[in-house]
Scaffold this motif. Structure first.
Motif, short mmCIF file in Angstrom:
data_model
loop_
_atom_site.label_atom_id
_atom_site.label_comp_id
_atom_site.label_asym_id
_atom_site.label_seq_id
_atom_site.Cartn_x
_atom_site.Cartn_y
_atom_site.Cartn_z
N PRO A 214 0.83 -1.21 0.00
CA PRO A 214 0.00 0.00 0.00
C PRO A 214 0.86 1.26 0.00
N TRP A 215 0.42 2.28 -0.72
CA TRP A 215 1.15 3.55 -0.72
C TRP A 215 0.15 4.68 -0.82
N SER A 216 0.56 5.83 -0.34
CA SER A 216 -0.36 6.95 -0.26
C SER A 216 -0.26 7.84 -1.49
N GLU A 217 -1.25 8.74 -1.58
CA GLU A 217 -1.27 9.69 -2.68
C GLU A 217 -0.05 10.62 -2.61
N SER A 218 0.37 10.98 -1.40
CA SER A 218 1.54 11.86 -1.29
C SER A 218 2.82 11.15 -1.67
N VAL A 338 -5.08 2.16 13.70
CA VAL A 338 -4.00 2.95 13.09
C VAL A 338 -3.44 2.21 11.89
N PHE A 339 -3.34 2.90 10.77
CA PHE A 339 -2.72 2.32 9.58
C PHE A 339 -1.39 3.03 9.31
N PRO A 340 -0.33 2.30 9.05
CA PRO A 340 0.95 2.95 8.74
C PRO A 340 0.82 3.98 7.61
N SER A 341 -0.10 3.73 6.67
CA SER A 341 -0.25 4.66 5.54
C SER A 341 -0.70 6.06 6.00
N SER A 345 1.25 9.55 5.05
CA SER A 345 0.62 10.74 4.46
C SER A 345 1.00 12.00 5.21
N VAL A 346 0.99 11.93 6.53
CA VAL A 346 1.35 13.09 7.34
C VAL A 346 2.79 13.52 7.04
N LEU A 347 3.71 12.55 7.07
CA LEU A 347 5.12 12.88 6.86
C LEU A 347 5.36 13.51 5.50
N LEU A 348 4.72 12.93 4.49
CA LEU A 348 4.94 13.46 3.15
C LEU A 348 4.28 14.83 2.97
N SER A 349 3.18 15.06 3.66
CA SER A 349 2.54 16.37 3.50
C SER A 349 3.37 17.46 4.20
N ILE A 350 4.04 17.09 5.29
CA ILE A 350 4.92 18.07 5.95
C ILE A 350 6.18 18.28 5.09
#
Ligand SMILES: [Zn+2]
Length: 433
Positions: A214-218, A338-341, A345-350
């Motif tokens: 799984p991977w996020s949009e960010s 809680v999902f690691p994804s 997302s938070v880390l990449l958005s920061i």
């Protein structure tokens, strides 16, 4: 607009239902007659193959679980004699025995067909150079993508996984235009490229087809920015066929499912009820053309939703949305899911840290603790302590509001979190429950 198999990819919904109904009836008969597990499950529900008259009856059939594959290890769910099986693959079980899957000659053709559709949707053509950096071997990723690429007529470069420096030099010298690997490995390749001073202009890369985790949009944004390519999401699981179960088109608004081969449903993971169109729940697949290992209502444990709106690309096939997590590797920390994804997302958005992190869950004095180790970038590493503290605070605040629980943020030096050449490991759960 180009399609690999326009007749099926753009078929009217009505016609598709007809195709699905015919194929489902055949598949149910096949498993009832040849697989004791299915016969028993249907008999327990008082069902006979004749009760299945169309796709409307699918919801009445019993589910198949990963446990069924384990219980009948290795070949117990196969529906044809072993003499008809021309290849087996196996998934790397983290616990217990592997899950073994088998293919007839026809199954391999179906697999190549759905992969050829996948690569075409990602813009690959006969003249493309496809570098397959998924592992070759028992894992379905490498060989699955390989034969689909050959069916497309593209030039396949079977590098398999690992040996990153060699991967990059081949990418330069052989003129790779399309890369297939896990998204975390794509980022690792980008990092190594920067490190080795390989310029983007040295590469002919146009697009990447990324999946198997799984991977996020960010994270997509990050890959697209760093590799300067279009990053396509694909979905697959070995039990259903391997890669090729769903893939994005150029509009990247969900992954099209080749419904003439696999029928998806979204169910409530607790009650097993089929949920109304558009709801999020566990995605379940029924294969309707496979012979070796046909699966009826296979419980994937992946959370997603389905979108039946017509896509701008012209395909009428349903789209599944990005997997939002798993019903089983979801962490429950202090009662919160809680999902690691979400952390990713938070880390990449920061955006001030590297996209490498690890969740460490523990239990102290009967209370769950969550520590998130986040790797900082070399430039931040050489910055003032005050600045590091600010970044740490910012992450902490965002994580808190996204997850709904507090977490200890620990910034770690560049390159300290272990890199993976396959699926990235994101969680260490030390709790003894
Ligand atoms: Zn589309």
């Amino acid at each position: 607009m180009s399609y690999w198999n326009q007749a099926y990819e753009c078929m009217s919904r009505e016609e598709m239902r007809k195709v699905q109904s015919e194929r489902l009836i055949k598949t149910v008969k096949l498993v009832y007659e040849n697989v004791p597990t299915y016969r028993k499950k249907m008999q327990e529900k008082g069902m006979l193959p004749g009760d299945i008259k169309s796709v409307d009856d699918l919801k009445n059939l019993p589910f198949t679980y990963k446990q069924d594959l384990r219980d009948t290890y290795p070949y117990g769910l196969f529906a044809v004699p072993m003499s008809e099986i021309v290849r087996v693959h196996a998934s790397s079980g983290t616990t217990g025995k592997k899950t073994v899957v088998g293919y007839t000659k026809n199954d391999l053709d179906v697999w190549s067909e759905v992969i050829a559709r996948t690569f075409t949707a990602a813009g690959a053509v006969k003249d493309s150079f496809l570098q397959i950096s998924y592992g070759y071997g028992l894992f379905t990723g490498g060989l699955g993508a390989h034969y689909g690429g050959e069916k497309l007529g593209a030039t396949v470069i079977p590098t398999s996984s690992g040996n990153t420096k060699l991967q990059l030099s081949i990418m330069q010298d052989f003129g790779t235009t399309h890369l297939a690997c896990t998204p975390s490995y794509a980022l690792y390749l980008a990092e190594e490229m920067e490190e080795l001073g390989i310029k983007r202009s040295d590469l002919k890369l146009q697009a990447g087809i990324f999946g198997a985790e799984p991977w996020s949009e960010s994270m997509r944004q990050e890959i697209q920015d760093r590799l300067k390519i279009k990053a396509f999401d694909i979905y697959g699981l070995s039990e259903v066929i391997g890669p090729g179960v769903a893939c994005e088109c150029e509009y990247q608004g969900g992954m099209h499912i080749p419904e003439d081969h696999f029928i998806p449903e979204i169910i409530d993971p607790d009650t097993g009820e089929v949920l109304p169109e558009g709801s999020e729940g566990e995605i379940v697949f029924t294969t309707i053309t496979k012979e070796g290992l046909p699966l009826i209502r296979y419980r994937t444990r992946d959370l997603s939703s389905l979108n039946y709106d017509k896509c701008e690309c012209g395909r009428t096939e349903v789209r599944m949305n990005k997997v939002a997590g798993r019903t089983d590797d979801m962490l429950i920390i202090r009662g919160v899911n809680v999902f690691p994804s979400q952390v990713e997302s938070v880390l990449l958005s920061i955006g001030e840290t590297a996209p490498h992190y690890m969740l460490v869950v523990d239990r102290k004095d009967n209370l769950d603790t969550l520590e998130i180790q986040v790797e900082i970038t070399p430039s931040l590493f050489s910055d003032e302590v005050k600045r590091l503290e600010d970044v740490e605070k910012k992450i902490s605040k965002e994580i808190n509001s996204t997850l709904g629980i507090g977490a200890k943020i620990k910034l770690v030096e560049p390159k300290t979190i272990q890199r993976s050449e396959g699926k990235a490991k994101r969680v260490i759960d030390k709790r003894v429950i």
